[in-house]
Design an enzyme around this catalytic site. Structure first.
Site, PDB file in Angstrom:
ATOM      1  N   SER A   7       0.841  -1.195   0.000  1.00  0.00           N
ATOM      2  CA  SER A   7       0.000   0.000   0.000  1.00  0.00           C
ATOM      3  C   SER A   7       0.875   1.243   0.000  1.00  0.00           C
ATOM      4  O   SER A   7       1.633   1.477   0.954  1.00  0.00           O
ATOM      5  CB  SER A   7      -0.891   0.019   1.241  1.00  0.00           C
ATOM      6  OG  SER A   7      -1.381   1.327   1.439  1.00  0.00           O
ATOM      7  N   HIS A  32      -1.399  -1.500  -4.109  1.00  0.00           N
ATOM      8  CA  HIS A  32      -2.638  -1.094  -3.430  1.00  0.00           C
ATOM      9  C   HIS A  32      -2.620   0.423  -3.244  1.00  0.00           C
ATOM     10  O   HIS A  32      -1.671   0.976  -2.681  1.00  0.00           O
ATOM     11  CB  HIS A  32      -2.739  -1.824  -2.090  1.00  0.00           C
ATOM     12  CG  HIS A  32      -4.034  -1.608  -1.378  1.00  0.00           C
ATOM     13  ND1 HIS A  32      -5.178  -2.331  -1.671  1.00  0.00           N
ATOM     14  CD2 HIS A  32      -4.372  -0.766  -0.371  1.00  0.00           C
ATOM     15  CE1 HIS A  32      -6.155  -1.942  -0.875  1.00  0.00           C
ATOM     16  NE2 HIS A  32      -5.699  -0.983  -0.082  1.00  0.00           N
ATOM     17  N   ASP A  34      -4.656   3.631  -1.810  1.00  0.00           N
ATOM     18  CA  ASP A  34      -5.706   4.016  -0.864  1.00  0.00           C
ATOM     19  C   ASP A  34      -6.159   5.449  -1.102  1.00  0.00           C
ATOM     20  O   ASP A  34      -5.426   6.394  -0.802  1.00  0.00           O
ATOM     21  CB  ASP A  34      -5.160   3.913   0.570  1.00  0.00           C
ATOM     22  CG  ASP A  34      -5.046   2.475   1.037  1.00  0.00           C
ATOM     23  OD1 ASP A  34      -6.030   1.729   0.899  1.00  0.00           O
ATOM     24  OD2 ASP A  34      -3.968   2.105   1.547  1.00  0.00           O
ATOM     25  N   MET A  36      -8.652   8.355   0.019  1.00  0.00           N
ATOM     26  CA  MET A  36      -9.481   8.762   1.162  1.00  0.00           C
ATOM     27  C   MET A  36     -10.026  10.157   0.938  1.00  0.00           C
ATOM     28  O   MET A  36      -9.277  11.054   0.539  1.00  0.00           O
ATOM     29  CB  MET A  36      -8.629   8.773   2.434  1.00  0.00           C
ATOM     30  CG  MET A  36      -7.997   7.444   2.755  1.00  0.00           C
ATOM     31  SD  MET A  36      -7.005   7.607   4.232  1.00  0.00           S
ATOM     32  CE  MET A  36      -6.306   5.965   4.323  1.00  0.00           C
ATOM     33  N   HIS A  65      -8.365   1.266  -3.787  1.00  0.00           N
ATOM     34  CA  HIS A  65      -9.291   1.111  -2.665  1.00  0.00           C
ATOM     35  C   HIS A  65      -9.929   2.466  -2.384  1.00  0.00           C
ATOM     36  O   HIS A  65      -9.271   3.365  -1.869  1.00  0.00           O
ATOM     37  CB  HIS A  65      -8.479   0.594  -1.463  1.00  0.00           C
ATOM     38  CG  HIS A  65      -9.267   0.441  -0.204  1.00  0.00           C
ATOM     39  ND1 HIS A  65      -8.666   0.211   1.013  1.00  0.00           N
ATOM     40  CD2 HIS A  65     -10.609   0.468   0.042  1.00  0.00           C
ATOM     41  CE1 HIS A  65      -9.596   0.102   1.948  1.00  0.00           C
ATOM     42  NE2 HIS A  65     -10.783   0.262   1.385  1.00  0.00           N
ATOM     43  N   MET A  67     -11.937   4.717  -0.331  1.00  0.00           N
ATOM     44  CA  MET A  67     -12.569   5.015   0.963  1.00  0.00           C
ATOM     45  C   MET A  67     -13.235   6.371   0.780  1.00  0.00           C
ATOM     46  O   MET A  67     -12.786   7.407   1.294  1.00  0.00           O
ATOM     47  CB  MET A  67     -11.506   5.024   2.070  1.00  0.00           C
ATOM     48  CG  MET A  67     -11.063   3.616   2.428  1.00  0.00           C
ATOM     49  SD  MET A  67      -9.541   3.593   3.376  1.00  0.00           S
ATOM     50  CE  MET A  67      -8.351   3.581   2.059  1.00  0.00           C
ATOM     51  N   MET A 138     -11.590  -5.452   5.737  1.00  0.00           N
ATOM     52  CA  MET A 138     -10.752  -4.502   6.480  1.00  0.00           C
ATOM     53  C   MET A 138     -10.404  -5.107   7.839  1.00  0.00           C
ATOM     54  O   MET A 138     -11.288  -5.474   8.613  1.00  0.00           O
ATOM     55  CB  MET A 138     -11.505  -3.180   6.711  1.00  0.00           C
ATOM     56  CG  MET A 138     -11.671  -2.309   5.480  1.00  0.00           C
ATOM     57  SD  MET A 138     -10.141  -1.918   4.600  1.00  0.00           S
ATOM     58  CE  MET A 138      -9.177  -1.066   5.857  1.00  0.00           C
ATOM     59  N   ASP A 176      -6.696  -6.132   4.572  1.00  0.00           N
ATOM     60  CA  ASP A 176      -6.054  -4.828   4.523  1.00  0.00           C
ATOM     61  C   ASP A 176      -5.958  -4.209   5.915  1.00  0.00           C
ATOM     62  O   ASP A 176      -6.974  -3.884   6.523  1.00  0.00           O
ATOM     63  CB  ASP A 176      -6.886  -3.922   3.601  1.00  0.00           C
ATOM     64  CG  ASP A 176      -6.251  -2.570   3.372  1.00  0.00           C
ATOM     65  OD1 ASP A 176      -5.117  -2.347   3.816  1.00  0.00           O
ATOM     66  OD2 ASP A 176      -6.925  -1.726   2.735  1.00  0.00           O
TER      67      ASP A 176
END
Ligand code: DX5
Ligand code: ZN
Length: 221
Positions: A7, A32, A34, A36, A65, A67, A138, A176
């Protein structure tokens, strides 16, 4: 055999391109990423411009991913930026349903994933198991790297692995958050296909960390 997906949340953004190259040189195939939004989770990370930039230099599989609240609003942009897989949270899809969101992702000819928070029950993802290419469990509360692994979440992994066997579905199971060399063996044994690790890969010597983690995965598989 399970695969490692580093990540980049834990990367040094001053040297991101070089660090991704180091991963490629150590036979990493998945990255990965992330995203957000500061609404679905308290923190803000990065978005499409960063993905567009790293896509120019990397042929890794981009596991993005999201979020993000109401993720359907951004699917097209993330596909154009270079995502190979977009994972959305069941808790984040409101106006546009989870099924509709997953179908929208698939219409762009990339893979789709569905994720659930530690406190969300497994029942919430069951309706999507035929549709999703991946279920992301998660193992920490989303929003920050470097948290402690919540071992109870492995129960969901075992349930998903058993259901896949029973129903003949094709989804992959990803975990994750909070993964380190000490808990890897248990995680792999539970039936996880893709293991996300941020801090455990990017703190210290990336190449050595990646090699060691991959070694543990091989022994546990
Ligand atoms: C948490 C993120 C994770 C995180 C993992 O919200 O989804 O991907 O970067 O970081 P570590 O491996 O440090 O727990
Ligand atoms: Zn993540």
């Amino acid at each position: 055999m399970s695969q490692l997906a580093p990540s980049i949340l834990a990367a040094d953004f001053n040297h991101l391109g070089k660090q991704i190259q180091q991963l490629e040189q150590n036979q990493i195939k998945l990255l990965h990423i992330d995203v957000m939004d500061g609404v679905f989770v308290p923190s803000i990370s990065f978005g499409m411009p960063l993905i567009t930039s790293i896509r120019k230099e990397s042929s890794l599989f981009f596991d993005v991913h999201l979020m993000v609240q109401e993720p359907s609003r951004y699917i097209k942009e993330f596909v154009e930026a270079g995502a190979d897989l977009l994972t959305v949270h069941v808790e984040a899809c409101k106006g546009v349903t989870v099924s509709e969101t997953l179908k929208m992702i698939k219409e762009h000819n990339i893979k789709c994933g569905v994720s659930l928070n530690p406190e969300t029950s497994i029942e919430k993802v069951l309706p999507y198991l035929d549709l999703a290419d991946l279920v992301l469990v998660m193992s920490v509360h989303p929003g920050f790297g470097g948290q402690k692994f919540i071992p109870e979440t492995l129960g969901k992994v075992r349930t998903l692995a058993a259901l896949r066997e029973d129903k003949g579905c094709g989804y992959q199971i990803e975990i994750d958050g909070g993964v380190h060399q000490g808990n890897l063996h248990t995680i792999v044994s539970a039936g996880v296909d893709i293991i996300v690790a941020g801090t455990a890969v990017f703190s210290g010597d990336i190449a050595e960390n990646a090699r060691k983690i991959k070694g543990v995965i091989e022994n546990a598989s």
